[in-house]
Write a protein that holds these residues in place. Structure first.
Motif, PDB file in Angstrom:
ATOM      1  N   GLY A  55       2.485   6.724  -6.746  1.00  0.00           N
ATOM      2  CA  GLY A  55       1.316   7.390  -7.293  1.00  0.00           C
ATOM      3  C   GLY A  55       0.262   6.495  -7.901  1.00  0.00           C
ATOM      4  N   HIS A  64      -3.194   4.555  -7.391  1.00  0.00           N
ATOM      5  CA  HIS A  64      -4.360   4.606  -6.509  1.00  0.00           C
ATOM      6  C   HIS A  64      -5.343   3.512  -6.901  1.00  0.00           C
ATOM      7  N   ARG A 119       0.826  -1.204   0.000  1.00  0.00           N
ATOM      8  CA  ARG A 119       0.000   0.000   0.000  1.00  0.00           C
ATOM      9  C   ARG A 119       0.859   1.253   0.000  1.00  0.00           C
ATOM     10  N   ARG A 120       1.868   1.268   0.871  1.00  0.00           N
ATOM     11  CA  ARG A 120       2.759   2.427   0.955  1.00  0.00           C
ATOM     12  C   ARG A 120       3.563   2.601  -0.336  1.00  0.00           C
ATOM     13  N   GLN A 165       2.620   1.681  -3.369  1.00  0.00           N
ATOM     14  CA  GLN A 165       1.727   2.193  -4.399  1.00  0.00           C
ATOM     15  C   GLN A 165       1.452   3.686  -4.213  1.00  0.00           C
ATOM     16  N   ASN A 166       1.305   4.118  -2.971  1.00  0.00           N
ATOM     17  CA  ASN A 166       1.100   5.547  -2.699  1.00  0.00           C
ATOM     18  C   ASN A 166       2.339   6.350  -3.068  1.00  0.00           C
ATOM     19  N   LYS A 167       3.518   5.756  -2.839  1.00  0.00           N
ATOM     20  CA  LYS A 167       4.764   6.446  -3.117  1.00  0.00           C
ATOM     21  C   LYS A 167       4.957   6.694  -4.603  1.00  0.00           C
TER      22      LYS A 167
END
Length: 230
Positions: free
Chosen positions: A228, A230, A221-222, A224-226
Motif C-alpha cells: 500500500g 504509493h 514496484r509490485r 510497494q503496491n502490495k
C-alpha cells in the motif's frame, strides 16, 4: 550469422560463476555487518561506513593494484595461502573472488543497511522484549521485512560483479577458462580491432544489465503496491 557460431560462451559462464560465488560470499559477510551498522551508535560507525564505501570512489586500477600487492606471493597473506594451502591468490579464479568481494562490498552492505534502518524500531524492540536473541531477531524479524532491499543488494551485487573490468584484469589477467571473464574478452577484442565480435559481446552485456535492473524495479514496484505504498 557466422559470428554467432563463433561466439565463445566461456567468458560469460565464467563471469556468471564469479558473480554467483561473490554474491553468496558477500551476503554471508555483509548480513551481520550491515545489521551491526544499522543498530550501532558507536563513534567508529562513520569510519566503518567510509571504509566500506571506498571501492565506489576509488579507481579500479588503484584498488586492483593494492589487492594484487596484498595477495601476491611476496606478501604475508599470499605466501601463507600458497605455502600452507597451495592456493595461488593472483592470476587465479580464487583471486578473482577475493578481489570481487572487495570491489562489490558496498553494493551489498549499503542496501541491506538502508533496509534495516528503515524498519520500525518498535518491531525490533518487541522481539528483544519477547526474549529473542539478536541472531533470531535478525533472521526471523528483520530480514523478512526488507525484501526489496535484500533483492536490490543481491541483484545489484551480482550485476556489478559481472560487469567489473579493471580489478579483475589486474588481479586475474586473462587466462582462458580461468580468469578471462566477459569484460576482459571485450577489451581484448577491441585491442585486436575485432569490432564485430566486440559489438555482440557488448550487446549481450547491455541486455543482461537492463534485464537485471528491470527485474529489481518491477519487484520493488509490485512490493510497494502490495503493502500500500504509493
Amino acid at each position: 550469422m557466422n559470428l554467432l557460431y563463433e561466439l565463445d560462451l566461456e567468458p560469460f559462464i565464467l563471469s556468471f560463476k564469479l558473480a554467483a560465488i561473490t554474491t553468496l560470499v558477500l551476503f554471508i559477510i555483509s548480513l551481520p555487518f550491515a545489521w551491526y551498522l544499522s543498530q550501532t551508535r558507536s563513534k567508529f560507525k562513520p569510519f566503518l561506513e567510509s571504509l566500506t564505501a571506498l571501492p565506489i570512489v576509488l579507481p579500479p586500477s588503484v584498488l586492483g593494484f593494492y589487492i594484487l600487492v596484498a595477495l601476491s606471493h611476496n606478501s604475508p597473506i599470499g605466501a601463507f595461502f600458497e605455502d600452507v594451502f597451495d592456493i595461488k591468490l593472483v592470476f587465479s579464479f580464487t583471486g578473482l573472488v577475493v578481489a570481487s568481494a572487495f570491489y562489490s562490498l558496498p553494493f551489498m552492505v549499503q542496501p541491506l543497511q538502508g533496509g534495516f534502518e528503515s524498519l520500525n524500531k518498535n518491531m525490533i524492540e518487541a522481539s528483544y522484549i519477547a526474549g529473542k536473541s539478536k541472531t533470531v531477531t535478525l533472521l526471523r524479524v528483520a530480514l523478512p521485512n526488507i525484501k526489496p532491499a535484500l533483492l536490490t543488494a543481491v541483484i545489484v551485487t551480482f550485476a556489478h560483479t559481472v560487469g567489473e573490468f579493471g580489478v579483475v584484469l589486474m588481479v586475474g589477467g586473462s587466462i582462458p577458462g580461468e580468469t578471462k571473464v566477459a569484460s576482459v574478452a571485450i577489451y581484448e577484442m577491441v585491442e585486436i580491432m575485432d569490432y564485430s565480435m566486440a559489438h555482440i559481446y557488448s550487446a549481450i552485456m547491455v541486455f543482461i544489465s537492463f534485464c537485471v535492473l528491470l527485474s529489481v524495479y518491477i519487484f520493488n514496484r509490485r512490493y510497494q503496491n502490495k503493502i500500500g505504498i504509493h
